[in-house]
Design an enzyme around this catalytic site. Structure first.
Site, PDB file in Angstrom:
ATOM      1  N   ASP A 186       0.975  -1.598  -0.131  1.00 30.08           N
ATOM      2  CA  ASP A 186       0.164  -0.042   0.233  1.00 30.08           C
ATOM      3  C   ASP A 186       0.878   1.003   0.087  1.00 30.08           C
ATOM      4  O   ASP A 186       2.373   1.224   0.636  1.00 30.08           O
ATOM      5  CB  ASP A 186      -0.764  -0.109   0.925  1.00 30.08           C
ATOM      6  CG  ASP A 186      -1.820   0.679   1.143  1.00 30.08           C
ATOM      7  OD1 ASP A 186      -3.170   0.702   1.193  1.00 30.08           O
ATOM      8  OD2 ASP A 186      -1.212   2.372   1.932  1.00 30.08           O
ATOM      9  N   ILE A 187       0.734   1.738  -0.928  1.00 29.29           N
ATOM     10  CA  ILE A 187       1.409   3.505  -1.422  1.00 29.29           C
ATOM     11  C   ILE A 187       1.249   4.228   0.237  1.00 29.29           C
ATOM     12  O   ILE A 187      -0.474   4.640   0.656  1.00 29.29           O
ATOM     13  CB  ILE A 187       0.862   4.563  -2.223  1.00 29.29           C
ATOM     14  CG1 ILE A 187       1.376   3.824  -3.616  1.00 29.29           C
ATOM     15  CG2 ILE A 187       1.289   5.431  -2.057  1.00 29.29           C
ATOM     16  CD1 ILE A 187       0.388   4.315  -4.804  1.00 29.29           C
ATOM     17  N   GLU A 229      -5.002   2.875  -3.487  1.00 27.21           N
ATOM     18  CA  GLU A 229      -3.317   3.208  -3.034  1.00 27.21           C
ATOM     19  C   GLU A 229      -3.032   1.615  -3.107  1.00 27.21           C
ATOM     20  O   GLU A 229      -1.777   1.044  -2.529  1.00 27.21           O
ATOM     21  CB  GLU A 229      -2.971   3.708  -2.853  1.00 27.21           C
ATOM     22  CG  GLU A 229      -2.751   3.972  -0.974  1.00 27.21           C
ATOM     23  CD  GLU A 229      -4.064   4.487  -0.722  1.00 27.21           C
ATOM     24  OE1 GLU A 229      -5.260   4.372  -1.638  1.00 27.21           O
ATOM     25  OE2 GLU A 229      -4.719   3.896   0.283  1.00 27.21           O
TER      26      GLU A 229
END
Length: 339
Positions: A186-187, A229
């Site tokens: 996950d960003i 994301e």
């Protein structure tokens, strides 16, 4: 052929000769008009030399031509001569053309006709057009097939296709007792990127991030956008240590990736969760259950990375229940995607 067998030169004989000639013409004309049901041979013309042979040949040639015109290419013609030879050639060409048409129907668009004059041009143009249409159709099918399995923004596989591939891979891993790993990532702070720079920049970040991930993974690995994301990676034939090593390599690559913006460069980081399945003894779970559990553990590991400072890799073993109740979004989404 002699139709004047008894000429004497007087008027009476001349009349008979003319009458005989007229009978010959009417008889032959009857054959030409209806070669499939020719008239009976006139007994009074038996003395005409060669007439019976001529009539027989005319019947055979005419009947053969009629069958060709009706599309019957199976006949044989024992008669010789220029006209009979032309009909036999036409029959041979039509047989070959029928075979070529059957090949075209099976998708062989290499067929070309170099006989039958103007017709060959039309046939060849038709085949070329079919070939173009088939090529366009194949390209269209390929495009829509690709659209059906990919995410429109990043070009990565979508979630439904990912789990289709993943379930097959888990079945194979279970059958051959080979390890398999899942990475969830996950960003970090993606919402703040959108809030600060706008969604267009956020989309650019997602695309660049996806390309960076794809360059790092092996050809056999399967990368998909999980949503927003979040991303997920399937690592076939990969156990705990190797799976964690891949996640750490991804983390370092993301950390070193700078995305160019008009206002400068944007540096992003990501958090990772990893889990592996490699315990086969005593296992009573199905491949689908193992897959769901492995994804759930990777999601829980990601949750721990997020809550431990981000930009790090966390591994949770398949049988580790210490994080139960945390990070169950992944397995929930997985179930929803399969419905």
């Amino acid at each position: 052929m002699n139709v004047l067998p008894h000429t004497t030169g007087d008027g009476w004989e001349s009349g008979r000769e003319m009458l005989a000639a007229a009978q010959v013409v009417r008889y032959l004309a009857g054959i030409v008009r209806d070669p499939l049901s020719p008239p009976e041979f006139p007994p009074q013309l038996e003395a005409v030399e060669g007439l019976r042979e001529l009539a027989s040949s005319l019947v055979e040639v005419s009947a053969f031509a009629v069958r060709l015109a009706e599309g019957d290419l199976s006949g044989t013609l024992p008669v010789r001569g220029a006209f009979a030879g032309a009909l036999k050639m036409l029959q041979g060409n039509l047989r070959h053309l029928a075979w070529q048409a059957s090949r075209v129907a099976e998708g062989d668009f290499s067929q070309q006709v170099d006989f039958m004059g103007e017709f060959s041009q039309t046939f060849n143009a038709m085949v070329a057009k079919l070939d173009q249409s088939q090529a366009a159709l194949r390209a269209s099918e390929s495009k829509y097939r690709q659209l059906a399995i990919t995410d429109s923004l990043t070009g990565l596989y979508n979630l439904r296709y990912f789990f289709t591939i993943a379930e097959k891979e888990f079945r194979r891993a279970l059958r051959h007792r080979r390890p398999v790993s899942i990475i969830m990532l996950d960003i970090d702070n993606f919402k703040s990127i959108n809030d600060r720079h706008g969604h267009a920049v956020g989309d650019t970040v997602l695309r660049e991030f996806s390309r960076n991930l794809g360059r790092t993974l092996r050809g056999a690995d399967v990368l998909a956008r999980y949503g927003g994301e979040e991303f997920i990676v399937l690592l076939p034939e990969t156990g705990r240590e190797a799976g964690a090593a891949v996640a750490e390599k991804l983390q370092k690559n993301v950390e070193g990736c700078f995305i160019g913006l008009e206002s400068g460069c944007l540096n992003i980081t990501a958090s990772f969760g990893v889990s592996s399945f490699a315990t086969f003894s005593g296992n009573r779970l199905t491949a689908a259950e193992i897959m769901e559990q492995t994804v759930k553990r990777a999601d829980q590991a990601l949750y721990r990375s997020k809550n431990s400072g981000k930009n790090m890799v966390t591994f949770l073993a398949f049988g580790d229940a210490s994080a139960e109740g945390l990070g169950v979004g992944a397995s929930r989404k997985m179930r929803n995607s399969a419905e």
